[in-house]
Motif scaffolding. Sequence first.
Motif, PDB file in Angstrom:
ATOM      1  N   TYR A  31      54.441  40.170  32.023  1.00 14.73           N
ATOM      2  CA  TYR A  31      53.253  39.360  31.712  1.00 14.73           C
ATOM      3  C   TYR A  31      53.898  38.265  33.578  1.00 14.73           C
ATOM      4  O   TYR A  31      52.650  38.483  33.529  1.00 14.73           O
ATOM      5  N   LYS A  34      52.583  39.755  36.043  1.00 13.99           N
ATOM      6  CA  LYS A  34      51.970  40.856  36.303  1.00 13.99           C
ATOM      7  C   LYS A  34      51.278  42.534  36.315  1.00 13.99           C
ATOM      8  O   LYS A  34      50.760  42.706  37.634  1.00 13.99           O
ATOM      9  N   TRP A  49      44.196  39.977  25.500  1.00 14.05           N
ATOM     10  CA  TRP A  49      43.376  39.029  25.473  1.00 14.05           C
ATOM     11  C   TRP A  49      44.500  37.578  25.104  1.00 14.05           C
ATOM     12  O   TRP A  49      44.038  36.727  25.039  1.00 14.05           O
ATOM     13  N   ASP A  52      47.673  36.983  25.841  1.00 10.62           N
ATOM     14  CA  ASP A  52      48.211  36.826  26.989  1.00 10.62           C
ATOM     15  C   ASP A  52      47.447  35.059  26.894  1.00 10.62           C
ATOM     16  O   ASP A  52      48.048  34.898  27.699  1.00 10.62           O
ATOM     17  N   TYR A  56      49.919  31.988  29.048  1.00 11.57           N
ATOM     18  CA  TYR A  56      48.938  30.950  29.386  1.00 11.57           C
ATOM     19  C   TYR A  56      49.005  29.614  29.023  1.00 11.57           C
ATOM     20  O   TYR A  56      49.742  29.058  30.543  1.00 11.57           O
TER      21      TYR A  56
END
Length: 114
Positions: A31, A34, A49, A52, A56
């Motif tokens: 992650y 990327k 998602w 993530d 984030y």
Amino acid sequence: MNGETHNFSQLNEQAKQVAVKNFTTFYVHLYRTKNLEIISDKVDNAILWDIDRRLYRDKFELTDEIIADSYKYSYKEYEKVLVSLGQKYFSNGNPEINWDEWYNKQYNAVGAGL
């Protein structure tokens, strides 16, 4: 440890925790660089998602803290990811092939681009 391997869903709870912890470390590093295309091609993106989104939010924390938080708060999502990836595990939860090697095999199996 014998050479017998199992699917993630066949592992006992302690072995699943080991497997998820190892994969969480691998995933967080992917992650942060990327580099999630191989994983996202094999797993329902809605699951990724969810993982993530938390990563984030924690992006300014130290990597070890991010890994610990991700393991704690995204454990169930990681379980779903591991079922989808089809990796084999020894009875102690360690993968049959380490995650970096697994990733490289998957990457090399992708056909040449345009």
